[in-house]
Scaffold this active site. Structure first.
Site, PDB file in Angstrom:
ATOM      1  N   LYS A 145       0.840  -1.201   0.000  1.00  0.00           N
ATOM      2  CA  LYS A 145       0.000   0.000   0.000  1.00  0.00           C
ATOM      3  C   LYS A 145       0.878   1.255   0.000  1.00  0.00           C
ATOM      4  O   LYS A 145       2.087   1.173   0.235  1.00  0.00           O
ATOM      5  CB  LYS A 145      -0.937  -0.056   1.218  1.00  0.00           C
ATOM      6  CG  LYS A 145      -1.960  -1.214   1.130  1.00  0.00           C
ATOM      7  CD  LYS A 145      -2.895  -1.219   2.329  1.00  0.00           C
ATOM      8  CE  LYS A 145      -3.975  -2.273   2.200  1.00  0.00           C
ATOM      9  NZ  LYS A 145      -4.940  -2.231   3.330  1.00  0.00           N
ATOM     10  N   TYR A 199     -12.233  -2.639  -3.882  1.00  0.00           N
ATOM     11  CA  TYR A 199     -12.849  -2.735  -2.548  1.00  0.00           C
ATOM     12  C   TYR A 199     -14.377  -2.694  -2.603  1.00  0.00           C
ATOM     13  O   TYR A 199     -15.027  -2.275  -1.644  1.00  0.00           O
ATOM     14  CB  TYR A 199     -12.303  -1.620  -1.645  1.00  0.00           C
ATOM     15  CG  TYR A 199     -10.916  -1.905  -1.102  1.00  0.00           C
ATOM     16  CD1 TYR A 199     -10.659  -3.064  -0.350  1.00  0.00           C
ATOM     17  CD2 TYR A 199      -9.861  -1.019  -1.315  1.00  0.00           C
ATOM     18  CE1 TYR A 199      -9.395  -3.323   0.162  1.00  0.00           C
ATOM     19  CE2 TYR A 199      -8.586  -1.277  -0.807  1.00  0.00           C
ATOM     20  CZ  TYR A 199      -8.364  -2.429  -0.054  1.00  0.00           C
ATOM     21  OH  TYR A 199      -7.118  -2.682   0.454  1.00  0.00           O
ATOM     22  N   ASN A 206      -2.160   0.094   7.060  1.00  0.00           N
ATOM     23  CA  ASN A 206      -1.681  -1.240   7.427  1.00  0.00           C
ATOM     24  C   ASN A 206      -0.821  -1.904   6.346  1.00  0.00           C
ATOM     25  O   ASN A 206      -0.732  -3.130   6.258  1.00  0.00           O
ATOM     26  CB  ASN A 206      -2.831  -2.137   7.905  1.00  0.00           C
ATOM     27  CG  ASN A 206      -3.892  -2.351   6.842  1.00  0.00           C
ATOM     28  OD1 ASN A 206      -3.778  -1.838   5.734  1.00  0.00           O
ATOM     29  ND2 ASN A 206      -4.910  -3.131   7.157  1.00  0.00           N
ATOM     30  N   HIS A 228      -1.791  -5.338   1.233  1.00  0.00           N
ATOM     31  CA  HIS A 228      -3.044  -6.030   0.909  1.00  0.00           C
ATOM     32  C   HIS A 228      -2.712  -7.441   0.415  1.00  0.00           C
ATOM     33  O   HIS A 228      -1.723  -7.637  -0.286  1.00  0.00           O
ATOM     34  CB  HIS A 228      -3.808  -5.304  -0.203  1.00  0.00           C
ATOM     35  CG  HIS A 228      -4.918  -6.151  -0.773  1.00  0.00           C
ATOM     36  ND1 HIS A 228      -6.144  -6.266  -0.166  1.00  0.00           N
ATOM     37  CD2 HIS A 228      -4.948  -6.978  -1.851  1.00  0.00           C
ATOM     38  CE1 HIS A 228      -6.886  -7.121  -0.854  1.00  0.00           C
ATOM     39  NE2 HIS A 228      -6.193  -7.570  -1.883  1.00  0.00           N
ATOM     40  N   GLU A 250      -9.122 -10.208  -8.317  1.00  0.00           N
ATOM     41  CA  GLU A 250      -8.194  -9.091  -8.138  1.00  0.00           C
ATOM     42  C   GLU A 250      -7.059  -9.124  -9.163  1.00  0.00           C
ATOM     43  O   GLU A 250      -6.666  -8.089  -9.700  1.00  0.00           O
ATOM     44  CB  GLU A 250      -7.638  -9.107  -6.702  1.00  0.00           C
ATOM     45  CG  GLU A 250      -8.727  -8.769  -5.676  1.00  0.00           C
ATOM     46  CD  GLU A 250      -8.329  -9.019  -4.228  1.00  0.00           C
ATOM     47  OE1 GLU A 250      -7.155  -9.387  -3.972  1.00  0.00           O
ATOM     48  OE2 GLU A 250      -9.189  -8.855  -3.353  1.00  0.00           O
TER      49      GLU A 250
HETATM   50  P1  IDP Z   1      -7.888  -7.053   4.889  1.00  0.00           P
HETATM   51  O1  IDP Z   1      -7.090  -5.979   4.191  1.00  0.00           O
HETATM   52  O2  IDP Z   1      -7.183  -7.569   6.124  1.00  0.00           O
HETATM   53  O3  IDP Z   1      -8.357  -8.150   3.959  1.00  0.00           O
HETATM   54  P2  IDP Z   1     -10.612  -5.940   4.869  1.00  0.00           P
HETATM   55  O4  IDP Z   1     -11.666  -6.215   5.918  1.00  0.00           O
HETATM   56  O5  IDP Z   1     -10.826  -6.500   3.508  1.00  0.00           O
HETATM   57  O6  IDP Z   1      -9.211  -6.352   5.497  1.00  0.00           O
HETATM   58  O7  IDP Z   1     -10.513  -4.348   4.766  1.00  0.00           O
HETATM   59  C1  IDP Z   1      -9.780  -3.760   3.718  1.00  0.00           C
HETATM   60  C2  IDP Z   1      -8.963  -2.631   4.275  1.00  0.00           C
HETATM   61  O8  IDP Z   1      -9.826  -1.596   4.730  1.00  0.00           O
HETATM   62  C3  IDP Z   1      -8.095  -2.982   5.470  1.00  0.00           C
HETATM   63  O9  IDP Z   1      -6.849  -3.535   5.122  1.00  0.00           O
HETATM   64  C4  IDP Z   1      -7.928  -1.628   6.155  1.00  0.00           C
HETATM   65  O10 IDP Z   1      -6.901  -0.852   5.519  1.00  0.00           O
HETATM   66  C5  IDP Z   1      -9.258  -0.976   5.869  1.00  0.00           C
HETATM   67  N1  IDP Z   1     -10.201  -1.164   6.973  1.00  0.00           N
HETATM   68  C6  IDP Z   1     -10.884  -2.279   7.267  1.00  0.00           C
HETATM   69  N2  IDP Z   1     -11.664  -2.099   8.338  1.00  0.00           N
HETATM   70  C7  IDP Z   1     -11.481  -0.830   8.725  1.00  0.00           C
HETATM   71  C8  IDP Z   1     -12.032  -0.035   9.797  1.00  0.00           C
HETATM   72  O11 IDP Z   1     -12.849  -0.487  10.601  1.00  0.00           O
HETATM   73  N3  IDP Z   1     -11.576   1.243   9.866  1.00  0.00           N
HETATM   74  C9  IDP Z   1     -10.680   1.767   8.998  1.00  0.00           C
HETATM   75  N4  IDP Z   1     -10.137   1.048   7.982  1.00  0.00           N
HETATM   76  C10 IDP Z   1     -10.541  -0.229   7.851  1.00  0.00           C
END
Ligand code: IDP
Length: 160
Positions: free
Chosen positions: A20, A60, A123, A126, A137
């Site tokens: 990212k 997304y 974070n 991805h 994807e």
């Molecule tokens: P993942 O990346 O671990 O698969 P997902 O639930 O698919 O997680 O969410 C995609 C991305 O959206 C996450 O990596 C994170 O950057 C962001 N995200 C997910 N949940 C939250 C939240 O509750 N608050 C803010 N950002 C979130």
């Protein structure tokens, strides 16, 4: 597929991994690539790119009704990402383990999110969460011609 001996089923599984924008800015690309290589996975696609909001909204799509959707699309378009395709046995599941949990607070040391970051909104990485989402994807981010399938010279030292 013919290049692999029978019995090596599943070694052509692919996952979509992206460093990212925060991971690129904080210079984590090399270490992320290195850990996938060390593990024994094969790099078949790799590009540094500025992703459009359109692409990211599509990527997304499943989160379109979540409160963080717009912020997530802005974050992901805030700088270039490194989009990659990695291949190998159980690469989707193992890639997720290497990443850690969505929330870095819950990610163990030794995972990318456990080692490199502290909040969910930044974070670093991805990774596809299933073989089906990986296929979706990969076709969203890469043209077939950008993927370099080949017989890896070390396959016989990684598989049996
Ligand atoms: P993942 O990346 O671990 O698969 P997902 O639930 O698919 O997680 O969410 C995609 C991305 O959206 C996450 O990596 C994170 O950057 C962001 N995200 C997910 N949940 C939250 C939240 O509750 N608050 C803010 N950002 C979130």
């Amino acid at each position: 597929a013919h290049i692999f001996r029978s019995g090596w089923t599943g070694v052509n599984e692919r996952t979509f991994i992206a460093v990212k924008p925060d991971g690129v800015q904080r210079r984590r690309v090399g270490e992320i690539v290195q850990r996938f290589e060390k593990k024994g996975f094969k790099l078949v696609g790799f590009k540094l790119m500025q992703a459009s909001k359109e692409l990211l909204r599509e990527h997304y799509w499943e989160h379109r009704n979540r409160p963080f959707y717009n912020k997530l699309v802005s974050y992901m378009s805030s700088g270039p990402v490194v989009a990659m395709v990695w291949q190998g046995l159980d690469v989707v599941k193992t890639g997720r383990k290497m990443m850690g949990q969505t929330n870095p607070t819950n990610s163990l040391p030794g995972t990318f999110r456990g080692d490199f970051c502290v909040i969910m909104g930044k974070n670093v990485i991805h990774g596809s969460d299933s073989v089906e989402s990986a296929q979706r994807e990969i076709s969203l981010w890469f043209k077939e011609s950008e993927l370099c399938e080949r017989e890896g010279c070390s396959a016989k030292w990684i598989y049996e």
